[in-house]
Design an enzyme around this catalytic site. Structure first.
Site, PDB file in Angstrom:
ATOM      1  N   VAL A  11      -2.113   8.279   3.572  1.00 40.64           N
ATOM      2  CA  VAL A  11      -3.296   8.088   3.967  1.00 40.64           C
ATOM      3  C   VAL A  11      -3.657   9.472   4.118  1.00 40.64           C
ATOM      4  O   VAL A  11      -5.024   9.585   3.745  1.00 40.64           O
ATOM      5  CB  VAL A  11      -2.720   7.860   5.218  1.00 40.64           C
ATOM      6  N   THR A  87       3.045   6.443  12.209  1.00 44.09           N
ATOM      7  CA  THR A  87       3.517   5.973  13.326  1.00 44.09           C
ATOM      8  C   THR A  87       4.954   4.779  13.334  1.00 44.09           C
ATOM      9  O   THR A  87       4.921   3.726  13.052  1.00 44.09           O
ATOM     10  CB  THR A  87       2.706   4.815  13.292  1.00 44.09           C
ATOM     11  N   GLU A 152      -7.580   2.330   8.045  1.00 40.92           N
ATOM     12  CA  GLU A 152      -7.685   2.702   6.637  1.00 40.92           C
ATOM     13  C   GLU A 152      -6.858   1.479   5.963  1.00 40.92           C
ATOM     14  O   GLU A 152      -5.977   0.735   6.523  1.00 40.92           O
ATOM     15  CB  GLU A 152      -6.763   3.707   5.967  1.00 40.92           C
ATOM     16  N   PHE A 153      -7.518   1.224   4.778  1.00 38.92           N
ATOM     17  CA  PHE A 153      -7.390  -0.208   3.966  1.00 38.92           C
ATOM     18  C   PHE A 153      -6.503   0.017   2.991  1.00 38.92           C
ATOM     19  O   PHE A 153      -6.687  -1.030   1.256  1.00 38.92           O
ATOM     20  CB  PHE A 153      -8.103  -1.186   4.076  1.00 38.92           C
ATOM     21  N   ARG A 155      -3.979   0.286  -0.312  1.00 37.74           N
ATOM     22  CA  ARG A 155      -2.822  -0.199  -1.235  1.00 37.74           C
ATOM     23  C   ARG A 155      -1.951   1.325  -2.174  1.00 37.74           C
ATOM     24  O   ARG A 155      -2.711   1.152  -3.059  1.00 37.74           O
ATOM     25  CB  ARG A 155      -3.087  -1.192  -2.039  1.00 37.74           C
ATOM     26  N   LYS A 208      -7.505  -3.853  12.030  1.00 36.05           N
ATOM     27  CA  LYS A 208      -5.946  -3.634  11.647  1.00 36.05           C
ATOM     28  C   LYS A 208      -4.843  -4.260  11.245  1.00 36.05           C
ATOM     29  O   LYS A 208      -4.284  -5.226  10.314  1.00 36.05           O
ATOM     30  CB  LYS A 208      -5.378  -1.637  11.576  1.00 36.05           C
ATOM     31  N   CYS A 264       3.936  -0.479   4.780  1.00 35.54           N
ATOM     32  CA  CYS A 264       2.837  -1.056   6.159  1.00 35.54           C
ATOM     33  C   CYS A 264       3.030  -2.763   7.042  1.00 35.54           C
ATOM     34  O   CYS A 264       3.724  -2.780   7.651  1.00 35.54           O
ATOM     35  CB  CYS A 264       1.610  -1.466   5.567  1.00 35.54           C
ATOM     36  N   LYS A 325       6.739  -2.291  -4.764  1.00 40.22           N
ATOM     37  CA  LYS A 325       5.815  -2.902  -6.237  1.00 40.22           C
ATOM     38  C   LYS A 325       5.059  -2.255  -7.023  1.00 40.22           C
ATOM     39  O   LYS A 325       5.833  -0.864  -6.606  1.00 40.22           O
ATOM     40  CB  LYS A 325       4.434  -3.309  -4.891  1.00 40.22           C
ATOM     41  N   ARG A 332      10.702   2.018  -0.273  1.00 40.62           N
ATOM     42  CA  ARG A 332      10.694   1.525   1.265  1.00 40.62           C
ATOM     43  C   ARG A 332      10.592  -0.113   1.986  1.00 40.62           C
ATOM     44  O   ARG A 332       9.590  -0.657   0.876  1.00 40.62           O
ATOM     45  CB  ARG A 332       9.504   2.834   2.709  1.00 40.62           C
TER      46      ARG A 332
HETATM   47  C1  UDX Z   1      -0.757  -3.375   2.447  1.00 43.75           C
HETATM   48  C2  UDX Z   1      -2.051  -3.525   2.500  1.00 43.75           C
HETATM   49  O1  UDX Z   1      -2.448  -4.346   1.318  1.00 43.75           O
HETATM   50  C3  UDX Z   1      -2.810  -2.800   3.070  1.00 43.75           C
HETATM   51  O2  UDX Z   1      -4.429  -2.738   2.570  1.00 43.75           O
HETATM   52  C4  UDX Z   1      -2.635  -1.777   3.903  1.00 43.75           C
HETATM   53  O3  UDX Z   1      -3.711  -0.594   3.909  1.00 43.75           O
HETATM   54  C5  UDX Z   1      -0.874  -0.775   3.861  1.00 43.75           C
HETATM   55  O4  UDX Z   1      -0.498  -2.119   3.776  1.00 43.75           O
HETATM   56  P1  UDX Z   1       1.089  -1.995   0.622  1.00 43.75           P
HETATM   57  O5  UDX Z   1       1.813  -1.850   1.436  1.00 43.75           O
HETATM   58  O6  UDX Z   1       0.365  -0.737   0.053  1.00 43.75           O
HETATM   59  O7  UDX Z   1      -0.281  -2.483   1.009  1.00 43.75           O
HETATM   60  O8  UDX Z   1       0.667  -2.782  -1.052  1.00 43.75           O
HETATM   61  P2  UDX Z   1       0.327  -4.420  -0.841  1.00 43.75           P
HETATM   62  O9  UDX Z   1       0.113  -4.956  -2.339  1.00 43.75           O
HETATM   63  O10 UDX Z   1       0.264  -5.095   0.096  1.00 43.75           O
HETATM   64  O11 UDX Z   1       1.858  -4.771  -0.745  1.00 43.75           O
HETATM   65  C6  UDX Z   1       2.966  -4.598  -0.270  1.00 43.75           C
HETATM   66  C7  UDX Z   1       3.971  -5.466  -0.306  1.00 43.75           C
HETATM   67  O12 UDX Z   1       3.490  -7.622  -1.006  1.00 43.75           O
HETATM   68  C8  UDX Z   1       4.536  -5.169  -1.602  1.00 43.75           C
HETATM   69  O13 UDX Z   1       6.215  -5.809  -1.512  1.00 43.75           O
HETATM   70  C9  UDX Z   1       4.746  -6.424  -2.877  1.00 43.75           C
HETATM   71  O14 UDX Z   1       4.906  -6.565  -3.344  1.00 43.75           O
HETATM   72  C10 UDX Z   1       4.053  -7.732  -1.894  1.00 43.75           C
HETATM   73  N1  UDX Z   1       3.414  -8.964  -2.196  1.00 43.75           N
HETATM   74  C11 UDX Z   1       2.092  -8.644  -2.399  1.00 43.75           C
HETATM   75  C12 UDX Z   1       3.257 -10.264  -2.235  1.00 43.75           C
HETATM   76  O15 UDX Z   1       4.545 -10.324  -2.204  1.00 43.75           O
HETATM   77  N2  UDX Z   1       2.569 -11.142  -2.540  1.00 43.75           N
HETATM   78  C13 UDX Z   1       1.495 -10.498  -3.119  1.00 43.75           C
HETATM   79  O16 UDX Z   1       0.844 -11.567  -3.671  1.00 43.75           O
HETATM   80  C14 UDX Z   1       0.841  -9.570  -2.796  1.00 43.75           C
END
Ligand code: UDX
Length: 434
Positions: A11, A87, A152-153, A155, A208, A264, A325, A332
């Site tokens: 972040v 956090t 923040e949002f 990804r 959030k 997250c 992802k 993590r």
């Molecule tokens: C997330 C939130 O999207 C973001 O807004 C916030 O600020 C931080 O947490 P992030 O964890 O970086 O972002 O990735 P994200 O794309 O949300 O994917 C999180 C997990 O969900 C991944 O393991 C992904 O594989 C999984 N996922 C996502 C699914 O299993 N199915 C989906 O349709 C989308």
């Protein structure tokens, strides 16, 4: 306007680089001197698409971005200080570790020189920003600072784009003065018609958690529906697509998976329900999402093990994808890592490939055999597991893989292949929810 960003994780570093891109003089602070020295050489400690370019542009060319390990010196003529430290969730105490936030608040209090807006951008439970205010007010007259919540949002894998083109900016404020300053620094976005929502500090903190928990709920929901689809020979991709066409539901975050991971969702879901519990509120749905998701990854691993044969000794299993992802090296809470551990515990040799995350994965699972390509990882495999939907895995030469594997079996945990197409090649195909 001089900005100070305290904490150079995902972040903090993205926020600092993007504010420099807006043209602001931005100073990033971290007490980890090694990290600061790496950053001064424009070397990011983690992979994030586009971040290295922004770092080198604003460190070397515009010189708008600089780094220091001393928060006290950074506070000299700071106008806005963003707290972007970690956090983490403490499972043992069932609560969030806010020690880093409190420590930074204390250091800010000891070094505020002139009127400063102090912003909590880290994901913090409701009430934390007011606690930061109390810590600072114990040393600084209230006219000399204001606190703001600005979650923040971002990804991982698309963080810069998410910063530059957010759906909305949320600012939790206590007065017009701090609101105007926050609207000023986000003005470059406003030109792109980005809604800037101002609300109370507590509402901002809850927005959030509620947003992340709802996204996690969508994922856990479609994952459970996929289990039923398998039993009644329905196709969860058709179900998700048709659901998503209802604009009250929306198509995003309805892709099935072996469970959500990352730094997250797992943390925020746990924190949200434990924080609510402190106020006597039972977020039973959020709690159910957390246990459903944890159980899902274990169930998927057991299904794979059962299909390969419970005695995995001497068997070689190919694991494609280790990160939680695509487009990140972050492992993590990654479902792929959990599945790898289960396979190795059962005696399998896991040959894996991931475009970015192998170094990180090897640190936590030394027994992983990291290969130089997806094809090498498939050699002699009793089963091939596609755990993360990297683009590199979307058009593999499956006929070639069929020849080199010892058993032609694919577990497509992200449904990136068409079932019939794979079966027509003479390969046993196991998708999710179809
Ligand atoms: C997330 C939130 O999207 C973001 O807004 C916030 O600020 C931080 O947490 P992030 O964890 O970086 O972002 O990735 P994200 O794309 O949300 O994917 C999180 C997990 O969900 C991944 O393991 C992904 O594989 C999984 N996922 C996502 C699914 O299993 N199915 C989906 O349709 C989308």
């Amino acid at each position: 306007m001089k900005l100070v960003i305290v904490g150079t994780g995902y972040v903090g570093l993205v926020t600092g680089s993007c504010f420099a891109e807006f043209g602001y003089d931005t100073l990033c602070v971290d007490k980890n001197e090694n990290r600061i020295n790496e950053l001064k050489n424009a070397k990011s400690p983690f992979f994030e698409p586009g971040l290295d370019d922004l770092l080198s542009k604003h460190i070397n060319k515009t010189k708008l971005l600089s780094f220091t390990s001393s928060l006290s010196s950074a506070m000299n003529n700071a106008d806005i200080v963003f707290i972007t430290v970690g956090t983490p969730y403490l499972k043992s105490e069932e609560e969030t570790d806010l020690s880093a936030v409190r420590e930074v608040a204390k250091e800010i209090a000891e070094n505020i020189k002139n009127y400063t807006v102090v912003v909590t951008k880290s994901t913090v439970p409701p009430g934390t920003t007011k606690e930061v205010k109390k810590i600072i007010a114990s040393k600084v007259p209230e006219k000399n600072f204001d606190v703001v919540s600005n979650p923040e949002f971002l990804r991982e894998g698309s963080a810069i784009n998410d910063f530059m083109r957010p759906d909305r900016v949320i600012i939790g404020i206590e007065n017009k003065k701090s609101e105007n300053i926050m609207r000023e620094i986000y003005r470059p976005l406003f030109l792109k018609e980005t809604p800037i929502i101002s609300t109370t500090i507590e509402s901002s903190e809850i927005i959030k958690y509620a947003s992340n928990s709802f996204l996690a709920t969508k994922i856990a929901f479609i994952n459970e529906v996929s289990d039923l689809c398998e039993k009644v020979d329905a196709d969860v991709q058709d179900v998700a697509k048709a659901m998503g066409l209802d604009n009250r539901i929306g198509s995003k975050f309805l892709n099935v998976s072996p469970g959500y991971g990352g730094s997250c969702f797992p943390k925020d879901v746990k924190t949200f329900s434990s924080a609510a519990k402190k106020y006597g509120v039972d977020l039973s749905i959020v709690k159910a999402v957390d246990s459903s998701n944890t159980q899902r990854t274990i169930n998927i691993a057991s299904r794979i093990i059962k299909k390969i044969g419970n005695n995995l000794n001497k068997k070689e299993v190919c694991l494609l994808g280790l990160s939680f992802k695509p487009n990140t090296d972050d492992i993590r809470e990654s479902a792929a890592i959990i599945i790898a551990r289960e396979l190795i515990n059962k005696g399998a040799k896991v040959n894996c490939f991931d475009p970015k995350a192998m170094n990180n994965a090897k640190k936590v699972i030394p027994k992983l055999n990291c290969c130089m390509s997806a094809y090498e990882a498939c050699d002699n495999a009793s089963a091939i597991i596609i755990a993360t939907e990297w683009n590199e895995f979307r058009a593999l030469n499956l006929s070639k893989i069929k020849e080199s594997a010892s058993e032609a079996v694919i577990f497509d945990l992200r449904n990136i292949y068409n079932k019939q197409y794979v079966i027509n090649l003479g390969i046993e195909y196991h998708g999710i929810g179809k």
